[in-house]
Design a protein around this motif. Sequence first.
Motif, PDB file in Angstrom:
ATOM      1  N   ILE A 182       0.843  -1.201   0.000  1.00 33.37           N
ATOM      2  CA  ILE A 182       0.000   0.000   0.000  1.00 33.37           C
ATOM      3  C   ILE A 182       0.876   1.248   0.000  1.00 33.37           C
ATOM      4  O   ILE A 182       0.606   2.208  -0.745  1.00 33.37           O
ATOM      5  N   LEU A 183       1.931   1.221   0.801  1.00 29.35           N
ATOM      6  CA  LEU A 183       2.813   2.389   0.886  1.00 29.35           C
ATOM      7  C   LEU A 183       3.537   2.633  -0.430  1.00 29.35           C
ATOM      8  O   LEU A 183       3.552   3.765  -0.935  1.00 29.35           O
ATOM      9  N   VAL A 184       4.138   1.574  -0.997  1.00 32.41           N
ATOM     10  CA  VAL A 184       4.909   1.762  -2.231  1.00 32.41           C
ATOM     11  C   VAL A 184       4.012   1.943  -3.451  1.00 32.41           C
ATOM     12  O   VAL A 184       4.507   2.273  -4.539  1.00 32.41           O
ATOM     13  N   ALA A 185       2.716   1.725  -3.299  1.00 34.48           N
ATOM     14  CA  ALA A 185       1.778   1.978  -4.400  1.00 34.48           C
ATOM     15  C   ALA A 185       1.262   3.413  -4.372  1.00 34.48           C
ATOM     16  O   ALA A 185       1.217   4.086  -5.412  1.00 34.48           O
ATOM     17  N   PHE A 186       0.908   3.906  -3.185  1.00 33.09           N
ATOM     18  CA  PHE A 186       0.254   5.209  -3.106  1.00 33.09           C
ATOM     19  C   PHE A 186       1.247   6.367  -3.039  1.00 33.09           C
ATOM     20  O   PHE A 186       0.967   7.442  -3.602  1.00 33.09           O
ATOM     21  N   LEU A 187       2.373   6.200  -2.360  1.00 29.27           N
ATOM     22  CA  LEU A 187       3.329   7.304  -2.309  1.00 29.27           C
ATOM     23  C   LEU A 187       3.836   7.705  -3.700  1.00 29.27           C
ATOM     24  O   LEU A 187       3.796   8.889  -4.053  1.00 29.27           O
ATOM     25  N   PRO A 188       4.319   6.775  -4.530  1.00 25.05           N
ATOM     26  CA  PRO A 188       4.734   7.185  -5.884  1.00 25.05           C
ATOM     27  C   PRO A 188       3.561   7.663  -6.738  1.00 25.05           C
ATOM     28  O   PRO A 188       3.712   8.600  -7.543  1.00 25.05           O
ATOM     29  N   GLY A 189       2.413   7.007  -6.585  1.00 26.57           N
ATOM     30  CA  GLY A 189       1.264   7.417  -7.399  1.00 26.57           C
ATOM     31  C   GLY A 189       0.856   8.859  -7.147  1.00 26.57           C
ATOM     32  O   GLY A 189       0.596   9.628  -8.083  1.00 26.57           O
ATOM     33  N   ILE A 190       0.823   9.265  -5.891  1.00 19.84           N
ATOM     34  CA  ILE A 190       0.418  10.627  -5.553  1.00 19.84           C
ATOM     35  C   ILE A 190       1.500  11.637  -5.931  1.00 19.84           C
ATOM     36  O   ILE A 190       1.225  12.683  -6.541  1.00 19.84           O
ATOM     37  N   SER A 191       2.756  11.339  -5.571  1.00 17.54           N
ATOM     38  CA  SER A 191       3.833  12.308  -5.802  1.00 17.54           C
ATOM     39  C   SER A 191       4.140  12.480  -7.291  1.00 17.54           C
ATOM     40  O   SER A 191       4.355  13.614  -7.763  1.00 17.54           O
ATOM     41  N   GLU A 192       4.148  11.392  -8.046  1.00 14.69           N
ATOM     42  CA  GLU A 192       4.449  11.496  -9.483  1.00 14.69           C
ATOM     43  C   GLU A 192       3.362  12.246 -10.227  1.00 14.69           C
ATOM     44  O   GLU A 192       3.654  13.057 -11.131  1.00 14.69           O
ATOM     45  N   GLU A 193       2.116  12.002  -9.880  1.00 15.36           N
ATOM     46  CA  GLU A 193       1.024  12.705 -10.570  1.00 15.36           C
ATOM     47  C   GLU A 193       0.982  14.188 -10.210  1.00 15.36           C
ATOM     48  O   GLU A 193       0.668  15.032 -11.055  1.00 15.36           O
ATOM     49  N   LEU A 194       1.324  14.518  -8.966  1.00 16.73           N
ATOM     50  CA  LEU A 194       1.376  15.933  -8.607  1.00 16.73           C
ATOM     51  C   LEU A 194       2.438  16.657  -9.424  1.00 16.73           C
ATOM     52  O   LEU A 194       2.220  17.793  -9.876  1.00 16.73           O
TER      53      LEU A 194
END
Length: 322
Positions: A222-234
């Motif tokens: 969950i951590l390695v899925a959501f942290l990159p997903g949120i930061s990269e899209e921002l």
Amino acid sequence: MGAVTMVMLCETACATGHHHRSLPSREYNWPGLLGGKCGCSCSLARRLLPANLHIFKAFASSRKSEKKLRNDRKISKTTQRKDLLSKDFMDMSDEAPSGNDTDFSNRIELANNNLGANGSTSYPTRGQVLQACSITSGLLLALGATIRQAAHVASVEGWAVLDSSEVSSVGFEMWHLELILGLVLLISSCRYLLLKTWPDFSRSSEAANQQILSSLEPLDYILVAFLPGISEELLFRGALMPLFGLNWRSALAVAAIFGVLHLGSGRRYSFAIWATFVGFAYGAATLISSSIIVPMASHSLNNLVGGLLWRLTSSNPKEQDK
């Protein structure tokens, strides 16, 4: 004077008849003690010398044997990996001229896997993966927020720059759920088809997943899925895409940058092409929804689905070692 030297001198003196001139009696002649023909120390040296020689030879032989054994062990350890890799490539050389490039590439991959199974390949630990993910995501978030704030200030000052906070807001509406679900189904289905039909993409994805996911616990996904997903899209869809002008061409340009930056860690150009396609899909979702929440949620869920499917369907090196 050593026993060997004494015997040689005594035998030479006895043979020539000059024994007492060569060896003074007060130093070497022990009358009544030795009982030899010449009254010298020849007989005593002869009795002592064989035992001393046997002890010396046995000691020297054991030292040489121990040294040779240590050298043989070092040579064995050094050549073990070479023999393994040499055997694999000798087998490949018999099949390389057949013209089957796919099979030849598969055997090269097998040789690399065999070499890795013998200790040459090491994966990052769980702590290293989580630390790298947290630090990288934090830096991307900070960079994206800085660019968005700078664009907002420039827009307020009258510069010809789109205000990122307006064209890609953090707003959310209920119909965005349908868009998010559609993106997850589309991207997950396309990934599954490519894994089955594109060998290079399959090997590239497997290498990247083993580098990142092999040491993680289930909740870590969950951590390695959501942290990159949120930061990269921002950063990419929320900050960079408005700078190029919020349109289809900017979505494609930012997607190309997004794809190139996904090279490395075992990922080849096939994975970069895939990342470009996925980045363009997230850019299209941003254009349609005018919200950065949609690509953030879609990206994070796709990461989670892909990671969990890999864990369920592949052989985890961490589990093999147990």
